[in-house]
Design a protein around this motif. Structure first.
Motif, PDB file in Angstrom:
ATOM      1  N   TRP A  96      -5.469   1.065   0.985  1.00 18.56           N
ATOM      2  CA  TRP A  96      -4.480   0.951  -0.099  1.00 18.56           C
ATOM      3  C   TRP A  96      -4.548  -0.414  -0.773  1.00 18.56           C
ATOM      4  O   TRP A  96      -4.393  -0.529  -1.996  1.00 18.56           O
ATOM      5  CB  TRP A  96      -3.076   1.190   0.440  1.00 18.56           C
ATOM      6  N   TYR A 100      -5.204  -1.037  -4.691  1.00 20.60           N
ATOM      7  CA  TYR A 100      -4.312  -1.833  -5.549  1.00 20.60           C
ATOM      8  C   TYR A 100      -5.094  -2.917  -6.284  1.00 20.60           C
ATOM      9  O   TYR A 100      -4.923  -3.104  -7.500  1.00 20.60           O
ATOM     10  CB  TYR A 100      -3.220  -2.467  -4.691  1.00 20.60           C
ATOM     11  N   HIS A 104      -4.898  -1.438  -9.804  1.00 22.29           N
ATOM     12  CA  HIS A 104      -3.537  -1.680 -10.295  1.00 22.29           C
ATOM     13  C   HIS A 104      -3.085  -3.137 -10.219  1.00 22.29           C
ATOM     14  O   HIS A 104      -1.882  -3.397 -10.356  1.00 22.29           O
ATOM     15  CB  HIS A 104      -2.549  -0.816  -9.494  1.00 22.29           C
ATOM     16  N   SER A 105      -3.986  -4.060 -10.016  1.00 21.84           N
ATOM     17  CA  SER A 105      -3.563  -5.459  -9.891  1.00 21.84           C
ATOM     18  C   SER A 105      -2.940  -5.989 -11.182  1.00 21.84           C
ATOM     19  O   SER A 105      -2.171  -6.957 -11.159  1.00 21.84           O
ATOM     20  CB  SER A 105      -4.741  -6.334  -9.478  1.00 21.84           C
ATOM     21  N   TRP A 110       3.014  -1.598 -10.869  1.00 25.58           N
ATOM     22  CA  TRP A 110       2.666  -1.983  -9.501  1.00 25.58           C
ATOM     23  C   TRP A 110       2.952  -3.457  -9.233  1.00 25.58           C
ATOM     24  O   TRP A 110       2.637  -3.960  -8.156  1.00 25.58           O
ATOM     25  CB  TRP A 110       1.191  -1.690  -9.233  1.00 25.58           C
ATOM     26  N   LEU A 113       4.677  -4.848  -5.908  1.00 22.08           N
ATOM     27  CA  LEU A 113       4.091  -4.673  -4.571  1.00 22.08           C
ATOM     28  C   LEU A 113       4.046  -5.967  -3.762  1.00 22.08           C
ATOM     29  O   LEU A 113       4.535  -5.991  -2.618  1.00 22.08           O
ATOM     30  CB  LEU A 113       2.698  -4.044  -4.682  1.00 22.08           C
ATOM     31  N   MET A 225       2.879   3.592  -5.483  1.00 15.10           N
ATOM     32  CA  MET A 225       3.036   2.200  -5.068  1.00 15.10           C
ATOM     33  C   MET A 225       3.976   2.097  -3.874  1.00 15.10           C
ATOM     34  O   MET A 225       3.749   1.301  -2.942  1.00 15.10           O
ATOM     35  CB  MET A 225       3.573   1.357  -6.224  1.00 15.10           C
ATOM     36  N   ALA A 228       2.090   2.953  -0.817  1.00 12.13           N
ATOM     37  CA  ALA A 228       1.166   1.870  -0.469  1.00 12.13           C
ATOM     38  C   ALA A 228       1.911   0.730   0.222  1.00 12.13           C
ATOM     39  O   ALA A 228       1.434   0.180   1.234  1.00 12.13           O
ATOM     40  CB  ALA A 228       0.459   1.369  -1.726  1.00 12.13           C
TER      41      ALA A 228
END
Length: 302
Positions: A96, A100, A104-105, A110, A113, A225, A228
Motif C-alpha cells: 500500500w 500511495y 497518489h503522493s 490522499w 494519509l 486511502m 491503506a
C-alpha cells in the motif's frame, strides 16, 4: 531503466524470502512431518491476509476463531495471530505504501494519509503497551470479560459491534467527493481511537485498523486511502505487540507461523489488487457478514 531495476529488486526480495523460509523449514528436525501436519495453515494465512489487507481489519478476525476451534490456549491464540499478522500486514503495508507513493503522493484526496498515520501509530503502540504491561489493563479485562480465558466472548462481542460499524459505513462508500484535510476534531479523535484500538488489539489481535478505517470513512475521506491507512497502522501495531509474546509470554506456536506466515505474505501482496478489482462496497458488505457470523458463533449461546 528505473522500472526494470525495481522489478529486479522485487524479484530479489521474493527470492530471498523464499530462501530464508526454506532454510528455516529444512533446519527443523522433521521438515516433511511439519509439512504434513501444518502445511494447510498456508492457505489460512493467504485468506486471513487478503481479508486483513483488503479491508483494513486485522487478520485476527480469521485467525482467532480458527485457533479457538483447534483448542489453542487463549494466550497462544492471540500470540500466534500476532506473529502471523507481522508477516501479512507488513507485506500489505509495503504494498500500500508503494501504491500511495507511485499513484497518489500528489493526490489531494490522499493528502491526509501521512498525518493520519502520525496521529494514530504512536498512540496505538502506547495502547498496546498499556494493555500488555500495565496491571490496570488486566483488572480492566477481568472486569469487562472475566479475564483472558473468556477470549471467545470478548472476540464475539467485539466482532458483532465491528460488523455493525462496517454495515453502517457501506452506504457512505458511494461518495464521489471526499474530505481532503484533517480538522480539529480529527486531531483529538484519531489519537483517542488509536489508543483505544491499540488496547483492544493487544487483547484480541484485531481492532485498531478497522476502527480507524470506519472512522475515516464516516468522516468522508477516500475509502481506499482509509483502508491503506488502516493496513499500515496495523502493521506497526502488531510488530509493537510481538516482543511481549515472543520473549515474555512465550506462547507463540511457531510451527503454525512458519506456514501461515508464508501464506500471509502472499495474501498481503495481492490484497491491494482485490480492493482495486472489486467494488469496495461489496467487499465491505461481504466482510461485514463474515465478521458478524464469526462474532455470533463465538458467543456461548452456541
Amino acid at each position: 531503466m528505473i522500472s526494470f531495476k525495481k522489478q529486479n529488486a522485487v524479484k530479489f526480495i521474493v527470492a530471498l524470502l523464499l530462501c530464508v523460509w526454506l532454510g528455516l523449514l529444512l533446519s527443523q528436525p522433521t521438515p516433511f512431518q511439519l509439512i504434513k501436519e501444518f502445511g494447510l495453515f498456508s492457505g489460512l494465512g493467504v485468506i486471513g491476509a487478503i481479508f486483513a489487507n483488503a479491508t483494513g481489519a486485522g487478520g485476527g478476525v480469521v485467525f482467532v476463531p480458527f485457533f479457538n476451534y483447534l483448542s489453542f490456549s487463549p494466550q497462544s491464540v492471540v500470540a500466534t495471530s500476532f506473529a502471523i499478522q507481522c508477516c501479512g500486514m507488513t507485506a500489505g503495508a509495503l504494498t500500500w505504501a508503494h501504491y500511495y507513493k507511485k499513484q497518489h503522493s500528489h493526490d489531494n484526496y490522499w493528502k491526509a494519509l501521512p498525518s493520519a498515520l502520525m496521529l494514530t501509530i504512536p498512540t496505538s503502540i502506547c495502547g498496546v503497551g498499556f494493555a500488555q504491561y500495565s496491571s490496570q489493563s488486566n483488572l480492566l479485562l477481568e472486569h469487562l470479560w472475566g479475564g483472558a480465558n473468556n477470549l471467545h466472548i470478548a472476540f464475539g462481542s467485539f466482532s458483532i459491534v465491528l460488523a455493525l460499524a462496517i454495515f453502517a459505513s457501506v452506504p457512505l462508500m458511494k461518495r464521489t467527493h471526499f474530505e481532503k484535510d484533517l480538522q480539529s476534531k480529527d486531531l483529538l479523535g484519531l489519537p483517542f481511537i488509536g489508543f483505544l484500538g491499540g488496547v483492544i488489539t493487544a487483547w484480541l489481535s484485531v481492532g485498531v485498523g478497522e476502527l480507524v478505517a470506519v472512522y475515516l470513512i464516516i468522516r468522508g475521506f477516500n475509502v481506499t486511502m482509509s483502508i491503506a491507512i488502516a493496513v499500515i497502522l496495523s502493521a506497526f501495531t502488531v510488530w509493537s505487540a510481538l516482543p511481549y509474546h515472543a520473549f515474555i509470554g512465550e506462547s507463540i506456536v511457531w510451527q503454525v507461523v512458519l506456514f501461515a506466515g508464508a501464506g500471509a505474505i502472499v495474501g498481503g501482496m495481492i490484497a491491494k489488487y482485490v480492493v482495486l478489482a472489486f467494488s469496495v462496497q461489496r467487499l465491505k458488505l461481504f466482510f461485514g457478514i463474515w465478521v458478524l457470523m464469526l462474532g455470533i458463533t463465538s458467543l456461548p449461546i452456541f
